[in-house]
Design an enzyme around this catalytic site. Structure first.
Site, mmCIF file in Angstrom:
data_model
loop_
_atom_site.group_PDB
_atom_site.id
_atom_site.type_symbol
_atom_site.label_atom_id
_atom_site.label_comp_id
_atom_site.label_asym_id
_atom_site.label_seq_id
_atom_site.Cartn_x
_atom_site.Cartn_y
_atom_site.Cartn_z
ATOM 1 N N HIS A 199 26.262 43.226 2.679
ATOM 2 C CA HIS A 199 26.804 41.966 2.168
ATOM 3 C C HIS A 199 26.421 41.719 0.729
ATOM 4 C CE1 HIS A 199 27.544 41.501 6.463
ATOM 5 N NE2 HIS A 199 28.663 41.022 5.974
ATOM 6 N N ARG A 340 38.204 32.871 8.628
ATOM 7 C CA ARG A 340 37.468 33.612 9.660
ATOM 8 C C ARG A 340 36.357 32.726 10.198
ATOM 9 N NH1 ARG A 340 34.377 39.044 8.274
ATOM 10 N NH2 ARG A 340 32.843 37.576 7.454
ATOM 11 N N GLU A 439 37.429 45.526 14.141
ATOM 12 C CA GLU A 439 36.267 46.112 13.480
ATOM 13 C C GLU A 439 35.307 46.729 14.483
ATOM 14 O OE1 GLU A 439 34.312 43.102 11.132
ATOM 15 O OE2 GLU A 439 34.349 41.627 12.744
ATOM 16 N N ASN A 462 34.704 47.742 6.931
ATOM 17 C CA ASN A 462 33.258 47.841 6.699
ATOM 18 C C ASN A 462 32.523 48.013 8.032
ATOM 19 O OD1 ASN A 462 34.146 47.084 4.200
ATOM 20 N ND2 ASN A 462 33.489 44.970 4.413
ATOM 21 N N ASP A 463 32.844 47.124 8.961
ATOM 22 C CA ASP A 463 32.179 47.236 10.258
ATOM 23 C C ASP A 463 32.778 48.354 11.091
ATOM 24 O OD1 ASP A 463 30.043 45.370 10.484
ATOM 25 O OD2 ASP A 463 31.529 43.792 10.242
ATOM 26 N N ARG A 473 25.491 49.821 8.187
ATOM 27 C CA ARG A 473 26.077 49.638 6.851
ATOM 28 C C ARG A 473 25.059 49.211 5.807
ATOM 29 N NH1 ARG A 473 30.068 44.456 7.836
ATOM 30 N NH2 ARG A 473 29.985 44.100 5.634
ATOM 31 N N CYS A 510 41.197 44.158 5.349
ATOM 32 C CA CYS A 510 40.410 43.270 4.476
ATOM 33 C C CYS A 510 38.992 43.795 4.264
ATOM 34 C CB CYS A 510 40.409 41.843 4.997
ATOM 35 S SG CYS A 510 39.893 41.677 6.685
HETATM 36 C C1 PEP Z 1 34.588 44.115 7.520
HETATM 37 O O1 PEP Z 1 33.749 44.288 8.408
HETATM 38 O O2 PEP Z 1 35.245 45.025 7.011
HETATM 39 C C2 PEP Z 1 34.831 42.762 6.987
HETATM 40 C C3 PEP Z 1 35.850 42.517 6.201
HETATM 41 O O3 PEP Z 1 33.962 41.789 7.332
HETATM 42 P P1 PEP Z 1 32.454 41.650 6.786
HETATM 43 O O4 PEP Z 1 32.288 42.618 5.662
HETATM 44 O O5 PEP Z 1 32.302 40.226 6.363
HETATM 45 O O6 PEP Z 1 31.650 41.985 7.972
HETATM 46 MG MG MG Z 2 32.960 42.636 9.519
#
Ligand code: PEP
Ligand code: MG
Length: 575
Positions: A199, A340, A439, A462-463, A473, A510
């Protein structure tokens, strides 16, 4: 060698580039590592001296807090109240007397006595139902950290009020740290922890601050105030660079700004391939206000709501959230905003909501799961969002959905929140579109089933990468295993686009892959028609898409699908 170079120690450190750019500036060490407390007993006869040290620490903490209470903060009054409440904790005899007894009778070091007494007090209040009582637990923890730091003779470093032009060096930046960050003064960020989807990396990108993560022992090796050159293209950090290196960095900074200027010409154009195939351009935002001109983007593809919960010492009320979400819709000026719901857990915590310790928090109570465990928290947010939905075009997106049951449960809570608003005769968009983050691999693999139950999906690459590759991550040691461009990911993504496409349910990517120019072309070739990204990525992505035809993007994706390793795929993509 110049005079400056003679006295200084040059060092080259390697890390993972996580937010593009080149920066130079003086290191500002932000040491927010856990404090190591000395727990051994001191020798007999030193009791009075140690008690005196404890009293001095209490006095010093009082002075620091008084200074903070007076200082004008972004929200001066509230900040003053918090620090004045913390000063009261320093005078609480229920804490002071047991600490003195531990020092005098058990010969515990003052810092260990603070840890024991404050830790127990905070623990007792932490589980309280009343958020105000639980918030006091966070205050006690805060004062505990301050006292231990003072006992250890360490200076306080904060992120607000930084000098101009610094390169921040930290173990990791928590979202709450980044919220307090004076971004105009930070030229670059170096963290020991974190990977490209942590993050802190996402926040650095959204602020457009160059950042390198995973730099081993950065806090030990980079002295406070040292000149640092940071290359967040290669993932290189030079401490006390040579004059000729400074020259090279300056020239590269110039070239990068030149490239950015060229790409900026694309900003106000719609996202499309060279032959005119439209690709919807969304932005990811973490706050309900953003300063991106509205003609740069088509929709807000991801409004992360966590920051709203992290900024204060108690959860935001329904009214506060309603006002914030309504502001976001008004700001979007009729464009759709995908809100979200709260995605806490994993590496994101709330100061006033201590979560039970879990061995694997990313696999535990996170996102929607946590909301389902705390219905009042969830329903409050849903009511606020639904009320705001009467003022614009809002969609609701649920994070960390792992099963069909999750989808159905989340939808039933939306119905319940609607019923509550009906009883209060408050209006909302009764046809609000509901979607899930894809995800968790279980949802990507059952995308056809999921698509039948929801109106749309957001793919969180990402997840998804972390769960598909079993690579945390945030852990730089797992960075090589964290493969967003692996053959497994490409297959999975293609399958999700196809499954949702067959049922005419829109999908938006996203995750961070969508904001990478070459990633965006690949995703388009695999079937994506909506991408949402940090606003700073829009120009590069639009420019990259404008250079290829849809057929070329598809051919590139087809070629990548034949390759057998992420290494080959990245090489083919020129990444
Ligand atoms: C993701 O997991 O790709 C996502 C967009 O959400 P976050 O990065 O906030 O977990
Ligand atoms: Mg995520």
């Amino acid at each position: 060698m110049t005079e400056r170079e003679k006295g200084r120690r040059r060092l080259v450190l390697a890390g993972i580039p996580v937010s593009e750019g080149i920066a130079m500036g003086q290191a500002y060490r932000y040491d927010n590592r856990e404090l190591e407390v000395r727990r051994e007993r001191f020798g007999a006869g030193e009791e009075e001296e140690k008690l005196e040290a404890l009293r001095r620490a209490l006095c010093r903490a009082g002075e620091e807090l008084a200074g903070l209470a007076e200082a004008p903060g972004p929200d001066g009054r509230e900040q003053g109240d918090i620090f004045r409440a913390q000063m009261g904790i320093l005078e609480d005899e229920g804490l002071l007397l047991p600490m003195e007894a531990l020092v005098r009778e058990e010969r515990l070091e003052p810092e260990a006595a603070v840890e024991k007494v404050f830790g127990e007090a905070a623990g007792r209040l932490a589980g309280a139902e009343d958020p105000l009582v639980a918030a006091r637990s966070a205050d006690i923890r805060d004062v505990e950290k301050r006292l231990i730091r003072i006992c250890q003779g360490r200076e306080e470093r904060t992120l607000s009020g930084l000098e101009k032009g610094v390169i921040l060096v930290a173990k990791d930046l928590l979202p709450s740290d980044t919220a307090a960050l004076d971004r105009t003064h930070v030229q670059g960020i170096i963290t020991q922890a974190g990977g490209s989807s942590s993050h802190s990396a996402i926040l650095a990108r959204s602020f457009g601050i160059p950042a390198v993560a995973g730099v081993a022992a950065a806090l030990e090796r980079i002295p406070h105030g040292a000149l640092v050159a940071l290359d967040a293209e290669k993932g290189e950090v030079i401490v006390e660079p040579l004059e000729e290196e400074i020259g090279i960095y300056r020239r590269r900074q110039g070239a990068l700004s030149e490239r950015r200027r060229r790409e900026e010409r694309y900003l106000a154009r719609p996202g499309a391939t060279r032959d005119g195939a439209a690709v919807g351009m969304g932005i990811n935002v973490s706050s309900c206000q953003w300063d991106v001109p509205n003609d740069y983007y088509d929709f807000v593809g991801l409004l992360r709501t966590e920051l709203l919960y992290m900024e204060n010492s108690a959860p935001p009320s329904e009214e506060e959230q309603f006002q914030a979400y309504r502001r976001a819709l008004l700001r979007a000026g009729g464009k759709s905003v995908t809100l979200r719901t709260l995605d806490i857990g994993g590496d994101k915590t709330l100061p006033y909501m201590p979560l039970p310790k879990e061995e694997n928090p990313f696999l535990g109570s996170r996102g929607l799961r946590l909301c389902l465990e705390r219905p009042e928290l969830f329903l409050t947010q849903l009511r606020a969002a639904l009320r705001a939905s009467a003022y614009g075009h809002m969609e609701l997106l649920f994070p960390m959905v792992g099963s069909m049951e999750d989808i159905r449960l989340a939808k039933s809570y939306v119905r319940e929140a609607m019923g509550q608003l009906d009883r209060r005769r408050l209006s909302y968009d009764a046809h609000i579109r509901l979607g899930i983050m894809v995800e968790v691999p279980s949802m990507a693999l059952a995308a056809d089933l999921a698509a039948a139950e929801v109106d749309f999906a957001g793919i969180g690459t990402n997840d998804l990468t972390q769960y598909v590759c079993a690579a945390d991550r945030t852990n730089p040691k797992a960075a090589a295993y964290y493969q967003s461009y692996s053959p497994a990911m490409l297959r999975l993504l293609e399958g999700v686009f196809a499954a949702f496409g067959e049922q005419n349910r829109p999908v938006c990517v996203c995750g961070e892959m969508a904001g990478s120019p070459r990633g965006a072309v690949l995703l388009t070739g695999l079937g994506a028609r909506r991408l949402s990204m940090s606003p700073g990525c829009l120009a590069g992505v639009k420019a990259a898409l404008a250079k290829v035809t849809l057929e070329e993007a598809k051919a590139l994706a087809a070629r990548c699908r034949q390759l057998r390793t992420q290494g080959e795929i990245l090489e083919y993509l020129g990444m």
